[in-house]
Structures are given as C-alpha cells and as structure tokens.
Design a protein around this motif. Structure first.
Motif, PDB file in Angstrom:
ATOM      1  N   THR A  80      -9.902   2.394  -1.112  1.00 53.15           N
ATOM      2  CA  THR A  80      -9.847   1.703  -2.300  1.00 53.15           C
ATOM      3  C   THR A  80     -10.170   2.495  -3.229  1.00 53.15           C
ATOM      4  O   THR A  80      -9.601   2.076  -4.556  1.00 53.15           O
ATOM      5  N   ALA A 109      -5.949  -3.366  -0.302  1.00 52.49           N
ATOM      6  CA  ALA A 109      -7.099  -3.026  -0.333  1.00 52.49           C
ATOM      7  C   ALA A 109      -7.830  -4.334   0.512  1.00 52.49           C
ATOM      8  O   ALA A 109      -8.847  -4.345   1.163  1.00 52.49           O
ATOM      9  N   ALA A 142     -12.944   1.899   4.011  1.00 45.35           N
ATOM     10  CA  ALA A 142     -12.050   0.744   3.006  1.00 45.35           C
ATOM     11  C   ALA A 142     -12.525   0.884   1.787  1.00 45.35           C
ATOM     12  O   ALA A 142     -11.652   1.115   0.945  1.00 45.35           O
ATOM     13  N   GLU A 143     -13.742   1.450   1.563  1.00 44.23           N
ATOM     14  CA  GLU A 143     -14.286   1.704   0.116  1.00 44.23           C
ATOM     15  C   GLU A 143     -13.495   2.992  -0.419  1.00 44.23           C
ATOM     16  O   GLU A 143     -13.253   3.099  -1.724  1.00 44.23           O
ATOM     17  N   GLY A 182       0.955  -1.368  -0.049  1.00 41.01           N
ATOM     18  CA  GLY A 182       0.022   0.061   0.005  1.00 41.01           C
ATOM     19  C   GLY A 182       0.820   1.269   0.008  1.00 41.01           C
ATOM     20  O   GLY A 182       0.347   2.213  -0.246  1.00 41.01           O
TER      21      GLY A 182
END
Length: 137
Positions: free
Chosen positions: A117, A100, A113-114, A40
C-alpha cells in the motif's frame, strides 16, 4: 529534459531487439487490458510502456496504439505534454484503494499489505503531481 528523437531520426535497431521490443509492447498492451478489469493492475502505466516500445519497434503497431480510441489519448498526452488525464488519475486511485482494502482483508502478514500500500501511495503521489492535458478549445 530533451525531446525524444522522431522515429525517422532514430538509428535502426537490430532485428532481434526490434522483435523483443515488439513482444514487450504486446505484453504491456495485454497487461493494460487486463488492468481494466483487475483492481491494482495499472492500465495507464502499461499502455505508456507499450507506446514507448512500439514507437521504437513497429511503426504499424505504434500507429494502431495512437489511433486506438482508449489508448491513443493516453499515449498522445504523455508524448506531447507528459500529462495524465484526471479520469485516469481517479481510476488509478479507486483501483489502488480497492486493491489496498483487499490486501488488508486477506494478507496473513500485515507488514506486506502495508508495504504494498505504501508503494501504491508513492505511485499515486507521483501520478497526481503530473499535469493534466490542456483542454481542447
């Protein structure tokens, strides 16, 4: 887009600004190296920023970066053709996918998280639209 001025053609920067840019370049190299091992964290982006800052602050540091066996090709490809290697694109894609997955497995708030991502997907879309460097003959 105009070509960047050569280092010799740029006006000299004040010492405090030069030291600030050199510190920024060193920090970016450190983050880029950490990014090799931490999913990441983007290596290529940090190395490109380090190359930019080093070119404006320290000819010696800039020469070291451009001559480095891992970092040099990234910086030269970007500077000469605004291109990113396929290997760097795939590496970024795999690392962001792992990140992700970890986010979705550990986030207490799914929207977070959405969102993260989604941002990574935008970065990957931009990255994959960059040309690849010409092959050496």
């Amino acid at each position: 887009m105009s070509e960047p001025a050569s280092p010799a053609a740029r006006p000299a920067l004040a010492a405090p600004l030069r030291y600030l840019l050199m510190t920024f370049a060193a920090l970016c190299v450190a983050l880029g190296v950490i990014g090799i091992f931490v999913p990441g964290l983007p290596t290529t982006v940090f190395i490109l920023m380090a190359g930019w800052a080093a070119a404006r602050s320290s000819p010696r540091f800039s020469a070291w970066l451009e001559g480095h066996r891992l970092f040099g090709p990234m910086i030269r490809n970007w500077r000469e053709t605004r291109s990113v290697s396929r290997r760097a694109k795939w590496s970024a894609t795999v690392m962001m996918a792992i990140c992700a997955l970890v986010l979705f497995l550990t986030a207490r708030k799914p929207w977070l998280a959405e969102a993260i991502t989604g941002l990574m997907a935008l970065v990957l879309a931009w990255l994959w639209h960059r040309p690849e460097p010409p092959r050496a003959s």
